[in-house]
Design a protein around this motif. Structure first.
Motif, PDB file in Angstrom:
ATOM      1  N   HIS B  66       1.161  -1.148   5.125  1.00  0.00           N
ATOM      2  CA  HIS B  66       1.948  -0.581   4.003  1.00  0.00           C
ATOM      3  C   HIS B  66       0.900  -0.596   2.771  1.00  0.00           C
ATOM      4  CE1 HIS B  66       5.750  -1.403   5.912  1.00  0.00           C
ATOM      5  NE2 HIS B  66       5.300  -2.805   6.049  1.00  0.00           N
ATOM      6  N   ALA B  67       1.439   0.073   1.822  1.00  0.00           N
ATOM      7  CA  ALA B  67       0.371   0.465   0.582  1.00  0.00           C
ATOM      8  C   ALA B  67       0.122  -0.951  -0.190  1.00  0.00           C
ATOM      9  CB  ALA B  67       0.920   1.547  -0.514  1.00  0.00           C
ATOM     10  N   LEU B  68       1.002  -1.872  -0.286  1.00  0.00           N
ATOM     11  CA  LEU B  68       0.874  -3.143  -0.836  1.00  0.00           C
ATOM     12  C   LEU B  68       1.159  -3.964   0.278  1.00  0.00           C
ATOM     13  CD1 LEU B  68       0.253  -3.997  -3.731  1.00  0.00           C
ATOM     14  CD2 LEU B  68       2.649  -4.538  -3.850  1.00  0.00           C
ATOM     15  N   CYS B  69       0.384  -5.092   0.881  1.00  0.00           N
ATOM     16  CA  CYS B  69       0.658  -5.844   1.796  1.00  0.00           C
ATOM     17  C   CYS B  69       1.783  -6.986   1.543  1.00  0.00           C
ATOM     18  CB  CYS B  69      -0.556  -6.485   2.310  1.00  0.00           C
ATOM     19  SG  CYS B  69      -1.226  -8.236   0.938  1.00  0.00           S
ATOM     20  N   ALA B  70       2.311  -7.598   2.563  1.00  0.00           N
ATOM     21  CA  ALA B  70       3.271  -8.478   2.364  1.00  0.00           C
ATOM     22  C   ALA B  70       3.009  -9.654   1.367  1.00  0.00           C
ATOM     23  CB  ALA B  70       3.409  -9.396   3.722  1.00  0.00           C
TER      24      ALA B  70
END
Ligand SMILES: [Zn+2]
Ligand SMILES: [Zn+2]
Lengths: 198, 198
Positions: B66-70
């Motif tokens: 994802h563009a921003l990690c978890a």
């Protein structure tokens, strides 16, 4: 981590490989993703193709993508010699360690009635046919010297009865109870040369 | 063997995995083909997907699909703490060994001018921006204590100047010259707790 995600799925999937624990699976995943995506793509492609296309040679039952494996199809091999092994990996070990130039038959295991492995599972009818159809003068049993391996060798000696095939068994050097593919090449070559009549 | 074939291609391809030599590659190939084709198919699918879809988190540069990690996306993490590591695998090691609940920044290596690894390769502009934009009160440098690691830590101290961020570095227990991810969890937890002001 809360969301397992694709990275963790890859780490988990890598653990299907023998000898790969959680630490090395993680190392493998990071290595591929950070340094060698092309190799990872290539491996994924070859693996998928191999799982679909590799079957069994109809004559010797080794793993092969062709109906007849390269060894069985080769005119350079001596078709009068037949080496009976448990697994395809045993063929690789023998090819690397010895100068054997005959053909093979892969049982796929050892007789083990308690585990449901009988003559049918080892395709011994196919072997019987091979021994009796003519052309084979010697069958070399390269089977692990375990209790089940000895029972298997004994059974094969039985199905060869009435055929002109001389049954031999590889001998000295293979440690008792040892797996053939774990034996070093020198020992295996020695055992091969020192095979005895059964 | 005369014809390399798909089986040998698979054995060769498996050797792209770190720590896998010819013997274990062969064992892996035979294992998948003889005993676990479904696992092999699954691994091939997940690996192909991971190679295509996993990129870098735009905020911390760890591996993420994802563009921003978890971790960056989680409202449960303490955004005032920022732990700077070399590799994504270091995050996994810290998460397993410590109770750290802050965020991360992944450099992707250490400054090494001779290898062409400068501030740009480590995305230090992005880190500088992060330190100066407000919100971060402490940046914990969890960088291997090698010569290059120390130079990297020194450089980061420099780019933090003028910001309100306190720079600390994890301390006791990490062996000199050692790779962070190879350190046992207890040592790492100790080093984390015993971090010192730089
Ligand atoms: Zn064959
Ligand atoms: Zn992130």
């Amino acid at each position: 981590m809360s969301n397992p995600g694709l990275l963790n799925e890859l780490v988990a999937a890598l653990r299907c490989l023998p000898g790969v624990g959680p630490k090395s699976a993680q190392r493998m995943a990071f290595h591929l993703l950070q340094r060698d995506r092309d190799a990872g793509r290539h491996l994924a492609r070859v693996m998928a193709e191999a799982m679909e296309r590799i079957g069994r040679c109809r004559q010797c039952r080794t793993l092969s993508e062709h109906a007849l494996c390269a060894t069985c199809a080769s005119p350079k091999r001596d078709a009068s010699l037949l080496c009976v092994v448990e697994q395809p990996s045993d063929i690789a070990a023998i090819e690397q360690a010895t100068d054997y130039r005959g053909l093979y038959f892969v049982l796929g295991g050892r007789l083990s009635p308690l585990d449901g492995i009988g003559p049918e599972e080892l395709h011994l009818d196919l072997l019987r046919h091979r021994l009796h159809e003519g052309g084979v003068s010697e069958a070399i049993l390269a089977i692990s010297p375990t209790v089940e391996g000895s029972a298997t060798a004994h059974y094969i000696t039985g199905i060869a009865e009435g055929s002109p095939v001389r049954i031999t068994r590889i001998a000295h050097g293979v440690p008792l109870g040892g797996e053939l593919e774990l034996v070093d090449g020198g020992t295996l070559a020695h055992a091969f040369a020192g095979r005895t009549h059964l």
